[in-house]
Design an enzyme around this catalytic site. Structure first.
Site, PDB file in Angstrom:
ATOM      1  N   SER A   1      47.916  47.486  46.927  1.00 44.45           N
ATOM      2  CA  SER A   1      48.579  47.342  45.628  1.00 44.45           C
ATOM      3  C   SER A   1      49.835  47.993  45.438  1.00 44.45           C
ATOM      4  O   SER A   1      49.949  49.128  45.454  1.00 44.45           O
ATOM      5  CB  SER A   1      47.902  47.719  44.346  1.00 44.45           C
ATOM      6  OG  SER A   1      48.269  47.639  43.286  1.00 44.45           O
TER       7      SER A   1
ATOM      8  N   MET B   1      48.790  38.992  35.347  1.00 41.18           N
ATOM      9  CA  MET B   1      48.326  39.627  34.224  1.00 41.18           C
ATOM     10  C   MET B   1      49.233  39.217  33.132  1.00 41.18           C
ATOM     11  O   MET B   1      50.170  40.226  32.594  1.00 41.18           O
ATOM     12  CB  MET B   1      47.943  40.981  34.382  1.00 41.18           C
ATOM     13  CG  MET B   1      46.913  41.402  35.206  1.00 41.18           C
ATOM     14  SD  MET B   1      47.007  43.062  35.745  1.00 41.18           S
ATOM     15  CE  MET B   1      48.031  42.993  37.311  1.00 41.18           C
TER      16      MET B   1
ATOM     17  N   ASP C   1      39.242  45.124  42.428  1.00 39.42           N
ATOM     18  CA  ASP C   1      40.528  45.596  42.067  1.00 39.42           C
ATOM     19  C   ASP C   1      40.293  46.799  41.099  1.00 39.42           C
ATOM     20  O   ASP C   1      40.116  46.399  39.897  1.00 39.42           O
ATOM     21  CB  ASP C   1      41.309  44.556  41.622  1.00 39.42           C
ATOM     22  CG  ASP C   1      42.773  45.138  41.392  1.00 39.42           C
ATOM     23  OD1 ASP C   1      43.137  46.368  41.731  1.00 39.42           O
ATOM     24  OD2 ASP C   1      43.622  44.136  40.578  1.00 39.42           O
TER      25      ASP C   1
ATOM     26  N   ASP D   1      50.904  42.914  41.637  1.00 43.36           N
ATOM     27  CA  ASP D   1      50.559  42.882  40.213  1.00 43.36           C
ATOM     28  C   ASP D   1      51.696  42.758  39.265  1.00 43.36           C
ATOM     29  O   ASP D   1      52.696  43.467  39.007  1.00 43.36           O
ATOM     30  CB  ASP D   1      49.940  44.368  39.792  1.00 43.36           C
ATOM     31  CG  ASP D   1      48.709  44.628  40.475  1.00 43.36           C
ATOM     32  OD1 ASP D   1      47.714  43.884  40.245  1.00 43.36           O
ATOM     33  OD2 ASP D   1      48.473  45.623  41.075  1.00 43.36           O
TER      34      ASP D   1
ATOM     35  N   HIS E   1      49.077  43.289  47.804  1.00 41.60           N
ATOM     36  CA  HIS E   1      48.497  42.795  46.318  1.00 41.60           C
ATOM     37  C   HIS E   1      49.843  43.288  45.453  1.00 41.60           C
ATOM     38  O   HIS E   1      50.120  44.226  45.388  1.00 41.60           O
ATOM     39  CB  HIS E   1      47.398  43.689  45.990  1.00 41.60           C
ATOM     40  CG  HIS E   1      46.562  43.269  44.843  1.00 41.60           C
ATOM     41  ND1 HIS E   1      46.046  42.171  44.286  1.00 41.60           N
ATOM     42  CD2 HIS E   1      46.893  43.796  43.555  1.00 41.60           C
ATOM     43  CE1 HIS E   1      45.418  42.145  43.082  1.00 41.60           C
ATOM     44  NE2 HIS E   1      46.001  43.074  42.649  1.00 41.60           N
TER      45      HIS E   1
ATOM     46  N   MET F   1      52.745  41.906  35.516  1.00 46.18           N
ATOM     47  CA  MET F   1      52.408  42.377  34.183  1.00 46.18           C
ATOM     48  C   MET F   1      53.291  41.922  33.058  1.00 46.18           C
ATOM     49  O   MET F   1      54.389  42.414  33.343  1.00 46.18           O
ATOM     50  CB  MET F   1      51.893  43.655  33.971  1.00 46.18           C
ATOM     51  CG  MET F   1      50.947  44.245  34.847  1.00 46.18           C
ATOM     52  SD  MET F   1      50.587  45.945  34.758  1.00 46.18           S
ATOM     53  CE  MET F   1      49.115  46.309  35.917  1.00 46.18           C
TER      54      MET F   1
ATOM     55  N   MET G   1      37.596  42.375  38.234  1.00 44.04           N
ATOM     56  CA  MET G   1      38.441  43.836  37.817  1.00 44.04           C
ATOM     57  C   MET G   1      37.299  44.785  37.568  1.00 44.04           C
ATOM     58  O   MET G   1      36.455  44.950  36.707  1.00 44.04           O
ATOM     59  CB  MET G   1      38.912  43.457  36.547  1.00 44.04           C
ATOM     60  CG  MET G   1      40.316  42.764  36.663  1.00 44.04           C
ATOM     61  SD  MET G   1      41.496  43.243  38.078  1.00 44.04           S
ATOM     62  CE  MET G   1      41.983  44.835  37.326  1.00 44.04           C
TER      63      MET G   1
ATOM     64  N   HIS H   1      48.572  38.678  41.766  1.00 41.56           N
ATOM     65  CA  HIS H   1      47.635  38.933  40.437  1.00 41.56           C
ATOM     66  C   HIS H   1      48.394  38.933  39.138  1.00 41.56           C
ATOM     67  O   HIS H   1      49.067  39.852  38.842  1.00 41.56           O
ATOM     68  CB  HIS H   1      46.720  40.310  40.901  1.00 41.56           C
ATOM     69  CG  HIS H   1      45.993  40.711  39.582  1.00 41.56           C
ATOM     70  ND1 HIS H   1      45.552  42.046  39.597  1.00 41.56           N
ATOM     71  CD2 HIS H   1      45.428  40.064  38.671  1.00 41.56           C
ATOM     72  CE1 HIS H   1      44.601  42.135  38.415  1.00 41.56           C
ATOM     73  NE2 HIS H   1      44.525  40.595  37.935  1.00 41.56           N
TER      74      HIS H   1
END
Ligand code: DX5
Ligand code: ZN
Length: 218
Positions: free
Chosen positions: A7, A68, A175, A34, A32, A36, A137, A66
């Site tokens: 990540s 979010m 994760d 992320d 990975h 957000m 998660m 991913h």
């Protein structure tokens, strides 16, 4: 096959290109990424312009993105254009998960669906045959470096049973809070795609990747 997805949230952004290449050359299967938005989770990371740059540095290592963010349907095309190979949305982030999964696939990406720690596996009934990956998660999404929630083991066993019952073939990603100490137990419970941020991007990155991969190839 077990796959490792380091990540980027824990990467040293001052040396981002060099560190992406390090995890790739040491044998990572994905990077990975992320994303957000400060609404779905109480943190803000980065979006498509940064991902475009990551894509260039990653070369042939695919991007496991991913999301979010709320209303992910608004940004499917933007993430496709920036280079996402696998795009995962949160079950809790949109009214019509199936419609967004279809958008992702129609755009030519693999589709994943994630559930937060408090969301039961049962919400995924009927969906597993339509997706490439389910992301369980194991911490509250939002931050790296948190402790693995123990109840996740049971959720992994449940989701594996549901995949089998539905004759689906999707990958199971986990994760949050994964380390060399709990990796074996996580694999045994049924995960085959492992995300790790703080455990990979500290000290000797290449050595960390190799130690993870050794256990995963066990
Ligand atoms: C948290 C992110 C994770 C995070 C994992 O919301 O989805 O990918 O970076 O970090 P570690 O491995 O440090 O728990
Ligand atoms: Zn993540």
């Amino acid at each position: 096959m077990n796959k490792l997805s380091p990540s980027m949230l824990s990467i040293d952004f001052g040396n981002i290109e060099e560190n992406i290449k390090k995890v790739r050359d040491a044998g990572s299967d994905y990077i990975h990424v992320d994303v957000m938005d400060g609404v779905f989770v109480p943190n803000i990371s980065f979006g498509p312009p940064v991902i475009q740059y990551v894509k260039k540095a990653a070369g042939d290592m695919p991007l496991d993105v991913h999301l979010m963010i709320v209303e992910p349907e608004r940004y499917v095309d933007a993430f496709k254009k920036s280079g996402a190979d696998l795009l995962t949305i949160h079950y809790e982030s949109t009214k019509d998960v199936r419609a967004v999964v279809k958008l992702i696939k129609d755009a030519g990406m693999k589709a994943g669906v994630s559930i937060k720690p408090a969301t039961p596996v049962s919400v995924l009934k009927g969906l597993l045959g339509e997706i490439d990956m389910v992301l369980i998660m194991s911490v509250e999404p939002g931050f790296g470096g948190q402790s693995f929630i123990e109840e996740t083991y049971e959720k992994l066993r449940e989701v594996k049973a549901l995949i089998k019952a539905e004759g689906a073939g999707c990958d199971v990603e986990v994760d949050g809070g994964v380390s060399l100490d709990n990796l074996e137990q996580i694999l045994e419970a049924g995960a085959n795609v492992i995300v790790a941020g703080s455990a990979i991007f500290k000290n000797d990155i290449e050595k960390n990747v190799k130690m993870f991969k050794d256990i995963m190839n066990g």
